[in-house]
Design an enzyme around this catalytic site. Structure first.
Site, PDB file in Angstrom:
ATOM      1  N   SER A 154      -7.268   8.498   6.393  1.00 36.40           N
ATOM      2  CA  SER A 154      -6.432   8.967   5.644  1.00 36.40           C
ATOM      3  C   SER A 154      -7.096  10.572   5.951  1.00 36.40           C
ATOM      4  CB  SER A 154      -6.312   8.823   4.046  1.00 36.40           C
ATOM      5  OG  SER A 154      -5.275   9.613   3.952  1.00 36.40           O
ATOM      6  N   TYR A 167      -9.632   7.141  -3.645  1.00 37.81           N
ATOM      7  CA  TYR A 167      -8.903   6.545  -2.295  1.00 37.81           C
ATOM      8  C   TYR A 167      -9.266   7.527  -1.342  1.00 37.81           C
ATOM      9  CZ  TYR A 167      -5.216   5.834   0.947  1.00 37.81           C
ATOM     10  OH  TYR A 167      -5.093   6.272   1.799  1.00 37.81           O
TER      11      TYR A 167
HETATM   12  N1  LIG Z   1       1.423   4.886   4.914  1.00 38.77           N
HETATM   13  C1  LIG Z   1       0.720   5.953   5.014  1.00 38.77           C
HETATM   14  O1  LIG Z   1       1.954   6.839   5.065  1.00 38.77           O
HETATM   15  C2  LIG Z   1      -0.905   6.221   5.386  1.00 38.77           C
HETATM   16  C3  LIG Z   1      -1.302   7.316   5.255  1.00 38.77           C
HETATM   17  C4  LIG Z   1      -2.283   7.497   5.699  1.00 38.77           C
HETATM   18  C5  LIG Z   1      -3.350   6.486   5.149  1.00 38.77           C
HETATM   19  N2  LIG Z   1      -2.748   4.710   5.242  1.00 38.77           N
HETATM   20  C6  LIG Z   1      -4.250   3.873   5.872  1.00 38.77           C
HETATM   21  O2  LIG Z   1      -3.027   2.895   6.348  1.00 38.77           O
HETATM   22  C7  LIG Z   1      -3.401   1.295   5.837  1.00 38.77           C
HETATM   23  C8  LIG Z   1      -2.251   0.573   5.418  1.00 38.77           C
HETATM   24  O3  LIG Z   1      -1.590   1.566   4.581  1.00 38.77           O
HETATM   25  P1  LIG Z   1       0.193   0.826   4.547  1.00 38.77           P
HETATM   26  O4  LIG Z   1       0.925   1.515   4.032  1.00 38.77           O
HETATM   27  O5  LIG Z   1       0.299  -0.256   5.467  1.00 38.77           O
HETATM   28  O6  LIG Z   1      -0.533   0.428   3.019  1.00 38.77           O
HETATM   29  P2  LIG Z   1       0.437  -1.245   2.290  1.00 38.77           P
HETATM   30  O7  LIG Z   1       1.740  -1.015   2.844  1.00 38.77           O
HETATM   31  O8  LIG Z   1       0.275  -1.152   1.020  1.00 38.77           O
HETATM   32  O9  LIG Z   1      -0.695  -2.698   2.958  1.00 38.77           O
HETATM   33  C9  LIG Z   1      -1.961  -2.457   3.044  1.00 38.77           C
HETATM   34  C10 LIG Z   1      -2.004  -3.775   2.210  1.00 38.77           C
HETATM   35  O10 LIG Z   1      -3.677  -3.826   2.499  1.00 38.77           O
HETATM   36  C11 LIG Z   1      -3.200  -5.669   1.635  1.00 38.77           C
HETATM   37  N3  LIG Z   1      -4.544  -5.921   0.687  1.00 38.77           N
HETATM   38  C12 LIG Z   1      -4.114  -5.215  -0.608  1.00 38.77           C
HETATM   39  N4  LIG Z   1      -5.372  -5.049  -1.425  1.00 38.77           N
HETATM   40  C13 LIG Z   1      -5.883  -6.528  -0.608  1.00 38.77           C
HETATM   41  C14 LIG Z   1      -6.870  -7.573  -0.675  1.00 38.77           C
HETATM   42  N5  LIG Z   1      -6.984  -6.994  -2.052  1.00 38.77           N
HETATM   43  N6  LIG Z   1      -6.983  -8.224  -0.158  1.00 38.77           N
HETATM   44  C15 LIG Z   1      -6.272  -8.416   1.271  1.00 38.77           C
HETATM   45  N7  LIG Z   1      -5.876  -7.396   1.364  1.00 38.77           N
HETATM   46  C16 LIG Z   1      -5.211  -6.427   0.474  1.00 38.77           C
HETATM   47  C17 LIG Z   1      -2.095  -5.496   1.807  1.00 38.77           C
HETATM   48  O11 LIG Z   1      -1.413  -6.962   1.019  1.00 38.77           O
HETATM   49  P3  LIG Z   1      -0.553  -7.381  -0.147  1.00 38.77           P
HETATM   50  O12 LIG Z   1       0.873  -6.696   1.102  1.00 38.77           O
HETATM   51  O13 LIG Z   1      -0.958  -9.102   0.194  1.00 38.77           O
HETATM   52  O14 LIG Z   1      -0.631  -6.599  -1.147  1.00 38.77           O
HETATM   53  C18 LIG Z   1      -0.854  -5.004   2.480  1.00 38.77           C
HETATM   54  O15 LIG Z   1      -0.753  -5.882   3.478  1.00 38.77           O
HETATM   55  C19 LIG Z   1      -4.415   2.125   4.613  1.00 38.77           C
HETATM   56  O16 LIG Z   1      -5.959   1.340   4.661  1.00 38.77           O
HETATM   57  C20 LIG Z   1      -4.362   3.153   4.254  1.00 38.77           C
HETATM   58  O17 LIG Z   1      -4.918   3.636   2.874  1.00 38.77           O
HETATM   59  C21 LIG Z   1      -2.131   4.765   5.043  1.00 38.77           C
END
Ligand SMILES: NC(=O)c1ccc[n+]([C@@H]2O[C@H](COP(=O)([O-])OP(=O)(O)OC[C@H]3O[C@@H](n4cnc5c(N)ncnc54)[C@H](OP(=O)(O)O)[C@@H]3O)[C@@H](O)[C@H]2O)c1
Length: 248
Positions: A154, A167
Site C-alpha cells: 500500500s 495497517y
Molecule cells: N482498495 C484499495 O484502495 C487498496 C489500496 C492499497 C492497498 N490495498 C490492499 O489490497 C488488498 C486487497 O484489498 P481490497 O481493497 O480488495 O480489500 P477488501 O475488499 O476488504 O477485501 C479483502 C479480502 O481479504 C479477505 N480477508 C479479510 N480478513 C480475512 C481473514 N481473517 N481470513 C481470510 N480472508 C480475509 C476478505 O474476505 P471477506 O470478504 O470474506 O471478509 C476479502 O476477500 C489488501 O492487501 C489491501 O491492503 C487496497
C-alpha cells in the site's frame, strides 16, 4: 507494467493461489488469472463469496477453481501444512501465490490503538502471509517453469502516514518480507517475489477508509489487473525484489 497487455493464454496450465479471493482486488485477480488460463485456488474466510467467485469463473468456461475456506485470524500452522499437502496431492506443484487478504483495522493514533486490534491485524496482514509463503514455497519450487509470489502492499507501507496505525506498519513488514524472500531466492530458485501497491481502488476497504469519497471516482479492481497479470506470468521472469505499482 500497468499498461501491460497480457496474451490471452498467459497463465495456461498454471495453478495460482489467491488469498482473499472472495471480494475486492483478490476476487478480480482470481477472475483475471482464470480468464488467462490458470486454475485458481480461491482462499478466503467467507464460503459464500468464494462460491460466487467460483460460479462466475465456471460460467465463463475457465478452468474449474478450487475453494479453500480459511480464516487467517485464527488458522493454525497445521492448517497451512494441510493446505500444502492437499495442493501437492491435487496438483503436484503450484506456479504462483498472490498474498492479498488484509484487514484495515482501526484508523486512530497509535497511542489509542488497542493491543487486541493490533494483534488481529498483524495476524491477518503479516503472519498469515508468512505462513502461506512458508508452507507453499516448496510447491512453487517444484514448478516445471517459473513461479511468482506477489505480496500486497500500500502507499502507506512505503511512506508512513498519521492515523494509518497497524495497517501501515503491517505493509512495511510486507515490503520487508518481500525483500528478504527475494534476496534469499535470487539466483538459487525459479521463484521471484515482488510487491504490488494497487493504489486507490473501489473496494469495501477503500470505501471504509474514505467514507467521504465518491466510490466511482476510483478505478474498479478489474481495471487494476495489468500489473497483477504481468508479475504473475512469465513475461516478468527476472523481475525480483521490486516494489511495484498497479497504477501509472
Ligand atoms: N482498495 C484499495 O484502495 C487498496 C489500496 C492499497 C492497498 N490495498 C490492499 O489490497 C488488498 C486487497 O484489498 P481490497 O481493497 O480488495 O480489500 P477488501 O475488499 O476488504 O477485501 C479483502 C479480502 O481479504 C479477505 N480477508 C479479510 N480478513 C480475512 C481473514 N481473517 N481470513 C481470510 N480472508 C480475509 C476478505 O474476505 P471477506 O470478504 O470474506 O471478509 C476479502 O476477500 C489488501 O492487501 C489491501 O491492503 C487496497
Amino acid at each position: 507494467m500497468h499498461e501491460y497487455q497480457a496474451p490471452s493464454q498467459l497463465l495456461a496450465n498454471r495453478t495460482i493461489v489467491v488469498s482473499g479471493a472472495g471480494a475486492g482486488i483478490g476476487r478480480a485477480a482470481a477472475k483475471a488469472y482464470a480468464a488467462h488460463g490458470a486454475t485458481v485456488v480461491l482462499i478466503g474466510r467467507t464460503q459464500s463469496k468464494l462460491e460466487s467467485c467460483y460460479d462466475e469463473i465456471v460460467a465463463e468456461d475457465h478452468p474449474e477453481p478450487v475453494i479453500v475456506v480459511m480464516d487467517f485470524a485464527n488458522a493454525s500452522e497445521g492448517e497451512y501444512m494441510n493446505l500444502r499437502d492437499r495442493l501437492a496431492e491435487t496438483f503436484g506443484h503450484i506456479d504462483g501465490i498472490l498474498v492479498n487478504a488484509s484487514l484495515l483495522g482501526e484508523r486512530k493514533p497509535l497511542e489509542q490503538t488497542s493491543l487486541k486490534s493490533w494483534n488481529e491485524l498483524m495476524q491477518v496482514n503479516v503472519t498469515a502471509g508468512f505462513l502461506l509463503v512458508k508452507s507453499l514455497l516448496v510447491l512453487c519450487q517444484r514448478s516445471p517453469n517459473d513461479a511468482s509470489i506477489i505480496l500486497t502492499s500500500s502507499s502507506v507501507g512505503r511512506k508512513g502516514r498519521a492515523y494509518w496505525g497497524a495497517y501501515a506498519i503491517s505493509k512495511f513488514a510486507t515490503e520487508g518480507m518481500m525483500q528478504v524472500l527475494a534476496d534469499e531466492l535470487e539466483n538459487v530458485s525459479n521463484v521471484r517475489v515482488n510487491s504490488i501497491n494497487p493504489g486507490a481502488t473501489n473496494t469495501e476497504m477503500r470505501r471504509t477508509a474514505y467514507p467521504a469519497e465518491r466510490p466511482s471516482d476510483n478505478p474498479s479492481p478489474a481495471e487494476r489487473m495489468n500489473t497483477y497479470l504481468y508479475l504473475m506470468g512469465p513475461d516478468s521472469i527476472g523481475v525480483n525484489g521490486q516494489a511495484c505499482n498497479a497504477f501509472g
